[in-house]
Scaffold this motif. Sequence first.
Motif, mmCIF file in Angstrom:
data_model
loop_
_atom_site.group_PDB
_atom_site.id
_atom_site.type_symbol
_atom_site.label_atom_id
_atom_site.label_comp_id
_atom_site.label_asym_id
_atom_site.label_seq_id
_atom_site.Cartn_x
_atom_site.Cartn_y
_atom_site.Cartn_z
ATOM 1 N N THR A 151 0.833 -1.205 0.000
ATOM 2 C CA THR A 151 0.000 0.000 0.000
ATOM 3 C C THR A 151 0.864 1.250 0.000
ATOM 4 O O THR A 151 0.602 2.208 -0.738
ATOM 5 N N THR A 152 1.904 1.244 0.816
ATOM 6 C CA THR A 152 2.794 2.404 0.906
ATOM 7 C C THR A 152 3.532 2.632 -0.403
ATOM 8 O O THR A 152 3.675 3.769 -0.867
ATOM 9 N N LEU A 153 3.995 1.552 -1.032
ATOM 10 C CA LEU A 153 4.700 1.678 -2.305
ATOM 11 C C LEU A 153 3.779 2.230 -3.391
ATOM 12 O O LEU A 153 4.170 3.126 -4.157
ATOM 13 N N LEU A 154 2.555 1.727 -3.470
ATOM 14 C CA LEU A 154 1.612 2.214 -4.477
ATOM 15 C C LEU A 154 1.286 3.692 -4.252
ATOM 16 O O LEU A 154 1.201 4.476 -5.205
ATOM 17 N N THR A 155 1.132 4.074 -2.991
ATOM 18 C CA THR A 155 0.870 5.483 -2.685
ATOM 19 C C THR A 155 2.063 6.344 -3.077
ATOM 20 O O THR A 155 1.898 7.454 -3.610
ATOM 21 N N ALA A 156 3.276 5.842 -2.830
ATOM 22 C CA ALA A 156 4.486 6.583 -3.202
ATOM 23 C C ALA A 156 4.542 6.811 -4.712
ATOM 24 O O ALA A 156 4.983 7.872 -5.173
ATOM 25 N N ILE A 157 4.086 5.836 -5.489
ATOM 26 C CA ILE A 157 4.073 5.986 -6.951
ATOM 27 C C ILE A 157 3.138 7.116 -7.364
ATOM 28 O O ILE A 157 3.473 7.946 -8.224
ATOM 29 N N PHE A 158 1.964 7.181 -6.746
ATOM 30 C CA PHE A 158 1.027 8.253 -7.079
ATOM 31 C C PHE A 158 1.561 9.618 -6.647
ATOM 32 O O PHE A 158 1.364 10.616 -7.344
ATOM 33 N N VAL A 159 2.254 9.667 -5.512
ATOM 34 C CA VAL A 159 2.862 10.932 -5.083
ATOM 35 C C VAL A 159 3.957 11.335 -6.064
ATOM 36 O O VAL A 159 4.110 12.516 -6.396
ATOM 37 N N TRP A 160 4.717 10.358 -6.546
ATOM 38 C CA TRP A 160 5.766 10.633 -7.543
ATOM 39 C C TRP A 160 5.152 11.210 -8.821
ATOM 40 O O TRP A 160 5.697 12.141 -9.419
ATOM 41 N N ILE A 161 4.015 10.677 -9.240
ATOM 42 C CA ILE A 161 3.327 11.214 -10.419
ATOM 43 C C ILE A 161 2.908 12.664 -10.163
ATOM 44 O O ILE A 161 3.092 13.543 -11.018
ATOM 45 N N ALA A 162 2.358 12.917 -8.977
ATOM 46 C CA ALA A 162 1.960 14.282 -8.622
ATOM 47 C C ALA A 162 3.171 15.209 -8.596
ATOM 48 O O ALA A 162 3.087 16.379 -9.007
ATOM 49 N N GLU A 163 4.302 14.687 -8.131
ATOM 50 C CA GLU A 163 5.521 15.497 -8.087
ATOM 51 C C GLU A 163 5.975 15.869 -9.494
ATOM 52 O O GLU A 163 6.481 16.975 -9.722
ATOM 53 N N ASN A 164 5.790 14.976 -10.434
ATOM 54 C CA ASN A 164 6.131 15.295 -11.818
ATOM 55 C C ASN A 164 5.242 16.406 -12.371
ATOM 56 O O ASN A 164 5.698 17.243 -13.154
ATOM 57 N N ILE A 165 3.977 16.416 -11.963
ATOM 58 C CA ILE A 165 3.092 17.510 -12.376
ATOM 59 C C ILE A 165 3.576 18.825 -11.776
ATOM 60 O O ILE A 165 3.614 19.863 -12.443
ATOM 61 N N GLY A 166 3.975 18.775 -10.501
ATOM 62 C CA GLY A 166 4.461 19.978 -9.837
ATOM 63 C C GLY A 166 5.708 20.551 -10.486
ATOM 64 O O GLY A 166 5.833 21.767 -10.661
ATOM 65 N N GLN A 170 12.619 17.316 -17.093
ATOM 66 C CA GLN A 170 12.653 15.873 -17.292
ATOM 67 C C GLN A 170 11.988 15.213 -16.100
ATOM 68 O O GLN A 170 11.750 15.856 -15.075
ATOM 69 N N LEU A 171 11.664 13.951 -16.257
ATOM 70 C CA LEU A 171 10.975 13.240 -15.190
ATOM 71 C C LEU A 171 11.780 13.275 -13.893
ATOM 72 O O LEU A 171 13.016 13.241 -13.914
ATOM 73 N N VAL A 172 11.059 13.353 -12.793
ATOM 74 C CA VAL A 172 11.700 13.232 -11.488
ATOM 75 C C VAL A 172 12.327 11.843 -11.409
ATOM 76 O O VAL A 172 11.689 10.847 -11.771
ATOM 77 N N PRO A 173 13.581 11.741 -10.984
ATOM 78 C CA PRO A 173 14.236 10.426 -10.929
ATOM 79 C C PRO A 173 13.427 9.413 -10.122
ATOM 80 O O PRO A 173 12.832 9.749 -9.092
ATOM 81 N N LEU A 174 13.413 8.183 -10.602
ATOM 82 C CA LEU A 174 12.670 7.129 -9.905
ATOM 83 C C LEU A 174 13.210 6.889 -8.498
ATOM 84 O O LEU A 174 12.500 6.374 -7.637
ATOM 85 N N GLY A 175 14.458 7.280 -8.277
ATOM 86 C CA GLY A 175 15.031 7.128 -6.946
ATOM 87 C C GLY A 175 14.270 7.894 -5.882
ATOM 88 O O GLY A 175 14.346 7.564 -4.690
ATOM 89 N N LYS A 176 13.518 8.925 -6.306
ATOM 90 C CA LYS A 176 12.717 9.694 -5.352
ATOM 91 C C LYS A 176 11.588 8.858 -4.757
ATOM 92 O O LYS A 176 11.020 9.231 -3.725
ATOM 93 N N LEU A 177 11.252 7.750 -5.415
ATOM 94 C CA LEU A 177 10.225 6.867 -4.855
ATOM 95 C C LEU A 177 10.623 6.388 -3.462
ATOM 96 O O LEU A 177 9.784 6.262 -2.567
ATOM 97 N N GLY A 178 11.911 6.117 -3.291
ATOM 98 C CA GLY A 178 12.382 5.673 -1.986
ATOM 99 C C GLY A 178 12.196 6.742 -0.925
ATOM 100 O O GLY A 178 11.783 6.451 0.203
#
Length: 259
Positions: free
Chosen positions: A196-211, A227-235
């Motif tokens: 659940t936490t990982l899936l939520t982090a993915i959606f926050v990462w998507i929102a961060e890309n919009i920001g 450019q896209l926010v690095p995937l490392g930000k998911l962590g």
Amino acid sequence: MQSALAELWQFFIANLRASHFGVFLLSIFLVTEVVDVPLISRYDFIFIAAVGFQLCALIFRFEQPKEFFVIFLFHLLATGMELFKTNPDIGSWTYPAAGSALFVIATVPLFSGFLYSAVGSYMSRAFTFLNLTFERFPAYHHFWIVSVLIYLNFFTHHFFYDIRYLLFAYVFIIFWKTKVYYQVYQKRRTMPLLMTTLLTAIFVWIAENIGTFTRIWLYPNQIESWQLVPLGKLGSWFLLLILSFALVSIIYRDKLQHR
């Protein structure tokens, strides 16, 4: 099939209702990207809009006072971290239009705390709209120990050893048996809390890309061209969500079952 689609729709609606503040902020980001706001800076407009939204949510009871308390707490902790992270000597990210804003402290526009508050608001409201309960929740002191360490590491890793991998291990050890129960339709469903936490982090990462796409804030590698926010930000978001969960648990501790 029809029942599954109905449940999926209800799940979407429940999450949309829980994330109303975050959706509002993203909408403001997108609108102010294409429409120039007259007589006021973009950041000040976002701040005033966010404050107005929260006041209306309280007045018309879209949010409960305890949820507002969580938002306020998030705002305080987030502003402290923002002041540190945007300091020129650290430079983790920048707010390119901060110089033209009135509602700003040093390098941080005051609306920035609401970005984290939106996450806290979602997690708090999810308890209601998704009817959340938990099973095999770890001992509460472990939860807070790892949460405090997560917050401190966001600061200390700039000067000392970065312990994020130890924190990931700590989180996995204490939460690997924890299950989240939710219900939005006829049946009660369950999911591992870590997933659940990982899936939520993915959606926050998507929102961060919009920001960042709308240039509300920028990371160093995005200043010249987006450019896209690095995937490392998911962590980072995964760990921050654990901290967020700890803050929300202050008002929902009765939902956490330890056994």
